[in-house]
Write a protein that holds these residues in place. Structure first.
Motif, PDB file in Angstrom:
ATOM      1  N   ALA A  59       0.941  -1.140  -0.034  1.00 37.24           N
ATOM      2  CA  ALA A  59       0.126  -0.155   0.146  1.00 37.24           C
ATOM      3  C   ALA A  59       1.020   1.096   0.107  1.00 37.24           C
ATOM      4  O   ALA A  59       0.610   2.183  -0.714  1.00 37.24           O
ATOM      5  N   ALA A  60       2.093   1.350   0.713  1.00 37.38           N
ATOM      6  CA  ALA A  60       2.886   2.429   0.857  1.00 37.38           C
ATOM      7  C   ALA A  60       3.586   2.693  -0.469  1.00 37.38           C
ATOM      8  O   ALA A  60       3.685   3.815  -0.997  1.00 37.38           O
ATOM      9  N   GLU A  61       3.878   1.603  -1.067  1.00 35.83           N
ATOM     10  CA  GLU A  61       4.566   1.601  -2.420  1.00 35.83           C
ATOM     11  C   GLU A  61       3.625   1.998  -3.565  1.00 35.83           C
ATOM     12  O   GLU A  61       4.122   2.930  -4.186  1.00 35.83           O
ATOM     13  N   ALA A  62       2.621   1.653  -3.434  1.00 37.09           N
ATOM     14  CA  ALA A  62       1.517   2.132  -4.351  1.00 37.09           C
ATOM     15  C   ALA A  62       1.222   3.512  -4.509  1.00 37.09           C
ATOM     16  O   ALA A  62       1.035   4.351  -5.215  1.00 37.09           O
ATOM     17  N   ALA A  64       3.209   5.812  -3.136  1.00 40.73           N
ATOM     18  CA  ALA A  64       4.303   6.474  -3.343  1.00 40.73           C
ATOM     19  C   ALA A  64       4.478   6.676  -4.939  1.00 40.73           C
ATOM     20  O   ALA A  64       5.106   7.731  -5.556  1.00 40.73           O
ATOM     21  N   ARG A  65       3.852   5.735  -5.540  1.00 43.45           N
ATOM     22  CA  ARG A  65       4.128   5.770  -7.024  1.00 43.45           C
ATOM     23  C   ARG A  65       2.710   6.296  -7.746  1.00 43.45           C
ATOM     24  O   ARG A  65       2.623   6.361  -9.071  1.00 43.45           O
ATOM     25  N   GLY A  66       1.906   6.710  -6.816  1.00 42.71           N
ATOM     26  CA  GLY A  66       0.216   7.074  -7.341  1.00 42.71           C
ATOM     27  C   GLY A  66      -0.365   6.250  -8.196  1.00 42.71           C
ATOM     28  O   GLY A  66      -1.032   6.651  -9.200  1.00 42.71           O
ATOM     29  N   LEU A  67      -0.377   4.893  -7.683  1.00 43.95           N
ATOM     30  CA  LEU A  67      -0.945   4.053  -8.379  1.00 43.95           C
ATOM     31  C   LEU A  67      -2.323   3.669  -7.669  1.00 43.95           C
ATOM     32  O   LEU A  67      -2.726   3.925  -6.529  1.00 43.95           O
ATOM     33  N   ALA A 103      -1.855  -3.566  -9.482  1.00 44.43           N
ATOM     34  CA  ALA A 103      -1.271  -2.346 -10.026  1.00 44.43           C
ATOM     35  C   ALA A 103       0.104  -2.157  -9.925  1.00 44.43           C
ATOM     36  O   ALA A 103       1.015  -1.801 -10.694  1.00 44.43           O
ATOM     37  N   LEU A 104       0.562  -2.345  -8.583  1.00 46.05           N
ATOM     38  CA  LEU A 104       2.131  -2.243  -8.171  1.00 46.05           C
ATOM     39  C   LEU A 104       2.866  -3.545  -8.880  1.00 46.05           C
ATOM     40  O   LEU A 104       3.870  -3.128  -9.362  1.00 46.05           O
ATOM     41  N   PHE A 105       2.478  -4.627  -9.009  1.00 44.24           N
ATOM     42  CA  PHE A 105       2.930  -5.762  -9.749  1.00 44.24           C
ATOM     43  C   PHE A 105       3.213  -5.284 -10.948  1.00 44.24           C
ATOM     44  O   PHE A 105       4.191  -5.601 -11.714  1.00 44.24           O
TER      45      PHE A 105
END
Length: 203
Positions: A59-62, A64-67, A103-105
Protein backbone atom coordinates in the motif's frame (compact mmCIF):
# COMPACT_ATOMS: atom_id res chain seq x y z
CA UNK A 1 0.11 -2.43 23.17
CA UNK A 2 2.31 -5.24 21.85
CA UNK A 3 4.10 -4.58 18.55
CA UNK A 4 4.69 -7.61 16.33
CA UNK A 5 6.46 -5.80 13.49
CA UNK A 6 7.27 -2.44 11.97
CA UNK A 7 7.04 -1.39 8.33
CA UNK A 8 9.24 1.62 7.58
CA UNK A 9 9.14 2.34 11.31
CA UNK A 10 5.34 2.21 11.58
CA UNK A 11 4.20 -0.39 14.12
CA UNK A 12 1.96 -3.36 13.42
CA UNK A 13 0.06 -4.26 16.58
CA UNK A 14 -0.78 -7.72 17.83
CA UNK A 15 -4.46 -6.72 17.66
CA UNK A 16 -4.20 -6.77 13.87
CA UNK A 17 -2.89 -10.33 13.88
CA UNK A 18 -5.59 -11.35 16.37
CA UNK A 19 -8.29 -9.82 14.16
CA UNK A 20 -6.92 -11.52 11.03
CA UNK A 21 -6.83 -14.88 12.80
CA UNK A 22 -10.38 -14.41 14.08
CA UNK A 23 -11.63 -13.67 10.56
CA UNK A 24 -9.83 -16.73 9.22
CA UNK A 25 -11.20 -18.99 11.95
CA UNK A 26 -14.69 -17.70 11.24
CA UNK A 27 -14.44 -18.52 7.55
CA UNK A 28 -15.37 -21.58 5.51
CA UNK A 29 -11.94 -23.20 5.83
CA UNK A 30 -11.78 -22.98 9.62
CA UNK A 31 -11.91 -26.75 10.14
CA UNK A 32 -8.62 -27.16 8.28
CA UNK A 33 -6.73 -24.66 10.45
CA UNK A 34 -4.36 -25.75 13.22
CA UNK A 35 -5.41 -25.34 16.83
CA UNK A 36 -4.39 -22.13 18.53
CA UNK A 37 -1.40 -22.29 20.85
CA UNK A 38 0.22 -25.20 19.02
CA UNK A 39 3.40 -25.02 16.98
CA UNK A 40 1.33 -25.04 13.80
CA UNK A 41 -1.00 -22.41 15.25
CA UNK A 42 1.95 -20.12 15.95
CA UNK A 43 3.17 -20.67 12.41
CA UNK A 44 -0.24 -19.57 11.15
CA UNK A 45 0.09 -16.34 13.13
CA UNK A 46 3.56 -15.81 11.67
CA UNK A 47 2.11 -16.26 8.18
CA UNK A 48 -0.65 -13.76 8.94
CA UNK A 49 1.96 -11.31 10.19
CA UNK A 50 3.84 -11.71 6.91
CA UNK A 51 0.65 -11.00 5.00
CA UNK A 52 -0.14 -7.90 7.06
CA UNK A 53 3.34 -6.38 6.69
CA UNK A 54 3.33 -7.19 2.98
CA UNK A 55 -0.04 -5.51 2.52
CA UNK A 56 1.25 -2.47 4.43
CA UNK A 57 4.39 -2.30 2.33
CA UNK A 58 2.49 -2.73 -0.93
CA UNK A 59 0.00 0.00 0.00
CA UNK A 60 2.82 2.41 0.86
CA UNK A 61 4.63 1.66 -2.41
CA UNK A 62 1.43 2.10 -4.41
CA UNK A 63 0.84 5.45 -2.71
CA UNK A 64 4.40 6.56 -3.44
CA UNK A 65 3.99 5.68 -7.12
CA UNK A 66 0.54 7.24 -7.39
CA UNK A 67 -1.08 3.94 -8.37
CA UNK A 68 -4.81 3.28 -8.22
CA UNK A 69 -6.75 0.05 -8.49
CA UNK A 70 -8.46 1.00 -11.74
CA UNK A 71 -7.78 -0.81 -14.99
CA UNK A 72 -5.46 -3.36 -13.40
CA UNK A 73 -4.95 -7.00 -14.43
CA UNK A 74 -7.18 -9.56 -12.78
CA UNK A 75 -5.86 -12.12 -10.32
CA UNK A 76 -6.43 -14.82 -12.93
CA UNK A 77 -4.23 -12.97 -15.40
CA UNK A 78 -1.32 -12.70 -12.99
CA UNK A 79 -1.86 -16.04 -11.23
CA UNK A 80 -3.40 -18.37 -13.82
CA UNK A 81 -2.78 -21.61 -11.93
CA UNK A 82 -1.37 -23.21 -8.79
CA UNK A 83 2.13 -23.26 -10.25
CA UNK A 84 2.05 -19.49 -10.66
CA UNK A 85 1.06 -19.07 -7.02
CA UNK A 86 3.92 -21.31 -5.93
CA UNK A 87 6.35 -19.32 -8.07
CA UNK A 88 5.31 -16.10 -6.38
CA UNK A 89 4.90 -17.48 -2.86
CA UNK A 90 1.75 -17.77 -0.77
CA UNK A 91 2.03 -14.38 0.95
CA UNK A 92 2.63 -12.34 -2.19
CA UNK A 93 -0.05 -14.32 -4.03
CA UNK A 94 -2.56 -13.59 -1.26
CA UNK A 95 -1.63 -9.90 -1.33
CA UNK A 96 -2.52 -9.73 -5.03
CA UNK A 97 -6.19 -10.06 -4.11
CA UNK A 98 -6.00 -6.28 -3.61
CA UNK A 99 -6.30 -4.33 -6.91
CA UNK A 100 -3.62 -1.80 -5.97
CA UNK A 101 -1.22 -4.66 -5.29
CA UNK A 102 -1.82 -5.84 -8.84
CA UNK A 103 -1.23 -2.30 -10.07
CA UNK A 104 2.10 -2.34 -8.23
CA UNK A 105 2.96 -5.72 -9.73
CA UNK A 106 2.28 -4.33 -13.21
CA UNK A 107 4.37 -1.23 -12.51
CA UNK A 108 7.34 -3.07 -11.02
CA UNK A 109 7.43 -5.65 -13.82
CA UNK A 110 6.50 -3.42 -16.77
CA UNK A 111 9.93 -3.70 -18.38
CA UNK A 112 10.21 -7.50 -18.04
CA UNK A 113 10.21 -9.32 -21.36
CA UNK A 114 11.47 -12.38 -23.19
CA UNK A 115 13.30 -12.59 -26.50
CA UNK A 116 12.89 -14.83 -29.53
CA UNK A 117 15.85 -16.99 -28.51
CA UNK A 118 14.26 -17.80 -25.16
CA UNK A 119 10.98 -18.69 -26.86
CA UNK A 120 12.69 -20.93 -29.41
CA UNK A 121 14.78 -22.62 -26.73
CA UNK A 122 11.71 -23.33 -24.61
CA UNK A 123 9.88 -24.82 -27.59
CA UNK A 124 12.86 -27.04 -28.41
CA UNK A 125 12.94 -28.37 -24.85
CA UNK A 126 9.15 -28.66 -24.46
CA UNK A 127 7.76 -29.41 -27.94
CA UNK A 128 4.43 -30.76 -26.68
CA UNK A 129 3.81 -28.15 -23.96
CA UNK A 130 1.26 -26.21 -26.00
CA UNK A 131 0.17 -28.97 -28.36
CA UNK A 132 -3.56 -29.51 -28.58
CA UNK A 133 -4.53 -33.03 -27.45
CA UNK A 134 -6.14 -35.40 -29.92
CA UNK A 135 -9.64 -36.68 -29.28
CA UNK A 136 -9.83 -40.44 -29.34
CA UNK A 137 -12.76 -42.80 -29.17
CA UNK A 138 -14.89 -42.76 -26.02
CA UNK A 139 -13.85 -39.19 -25.23
CA UNK A 140 -10.23 -39.91 -24.36
CA UNK A 141 -7.65 -37.24 -25.11
CA UNK A 142 -4.07 -38.13 -25.98
CA UNK A 143 -1.04 -36.00 -26.80
CA UNK A 144 -0.10 -35.73 -30.47
CA UNK A 145 2.96 -37.67 -31.66
CA UNK A 146 4.76 -34.46 -32.65
CA UNK A 147 4.58 -30.90 -31.41
CA UNK A 148 3.21 -27.96 -33.38
CA UNK A 149 5.54 -25.68 -35.34
CA UNK A 150 7.09 -22.88 -33.33
CA UNK A 151 5.20 -20.20 -35.23
CA UNK A 152 1.88 -21.76 -34.19
CA UNK A 153 2.66 -21.49 -30.48
CA UNK A 154 5.14 -18.61 -30.36
CA UNK A 155 2.66 -16.20 -28.77
CA UNK A 156 1.50 -18.72 -26.15
CA UNK A 157 5.08 -19.56 -25.18
CA UNK A 158 6.06 -15.89 -24.98
CA UNK A 159 3.09 -15.16 -22.70
CA UNK A 160 3.95 -18.15 -20.52
CA UNK A 161 7.61 -17.18 -20.16
CA UNK A 162 6.84 -13.50 -19.65
CA UNK A 163 4.36 -14.33 -16.90
CA UNK A 164 6.90 -16.49 -15.08
CA UNK A 165 9.62 -13.85 -15.49
CA UNK A 166 7.34 -11.12 -14.14
CA UNK A 167 6.43 -13.19 -11.09
CA UNK A 168 10.10 -13.88 -10.45
CA UNK A 169 10.99 -10.19 -10.81
CA UNK A 170 8.20 -9.11 -8.47
CA UNK A 171 9.15 -11.71 -5.87
CA UNK A 172 12.79 -10.57 -5.91
CA UNK A 173 11.76 -6.91 -5.68
CA UNK A 174 9.31 -7.59 -2.85
CA UNK A 175 11.83 -9.66 -0.89
CA UNK A 176 14.36 -6.84 -1.15
CA UNK A 177 11.87 -4.20 0.00
CA UNK A 178 10.74 -6.33 2.93
CA UNK A 179 14.35 -6.90 3.97
CA UNK A 180 14.90 -3.15 3.86
CA UNK A 181 11.72 -1.91 5.53
CA UNK A 182 10.24 -4.68 7.71
CA UNK A 183 11.37 -5.59 11.21
CA UNK A 184 9.75 -8.53 13.00
CA UNK A 185 9.43 -9.00 16.76
CA UNK A 186 10.52 -12.25 18.45
CA UNK A 187 7.77 -14.84 18.09
CA UNK A 188 6.62 -13.33 14.79
CA UNK A 189 9.56 -14.26 12.61
CA UNK A 190 9.05 -15.53 9.09
CA UNK A 191 7.51 -19.04 9.25
CA UNK A 192 10.48 -20.43 7.32
CA UNK A 193 13.15 -18.77 9.47
CA UNK A 194 15.32 -21.65 10.73
CA UNK A 195 16.17 -19.69 13.87
CA UNK A 196 12.65 -19.78 15.27
CA UNK A 197 11.62 -22.85 17.30
CA UNK A 198 8.48 -23.79 15.38
CA UNK A 199 10.27 -24.20 12.05
CA UNK A 200 10.53 -27.97 12.24
CA UNK A 201 10.08 -30.67 9.63
CA UNK A 202 8.18 -33.77 10.70
CA UNK A 203 6.97 -36.91 8.96
Amino acid sequence: MSVVATVAGIPVLVDEVDAAETRLRGGPGAAALPAGGTSEGRQLRRWLTQLIVTERLVAAEADARGLSGRGVPSEAELLPDATARLELGSVAAAALAEPRARALFADVTAAVGVDDEQVADYHARNPLRFAKPRRERHGWRTPPPVGPPLDDVRSAIADHLRGAARRRAFRVWLDARRAELVRLAPGYEHPGDPRQPDNTHRH
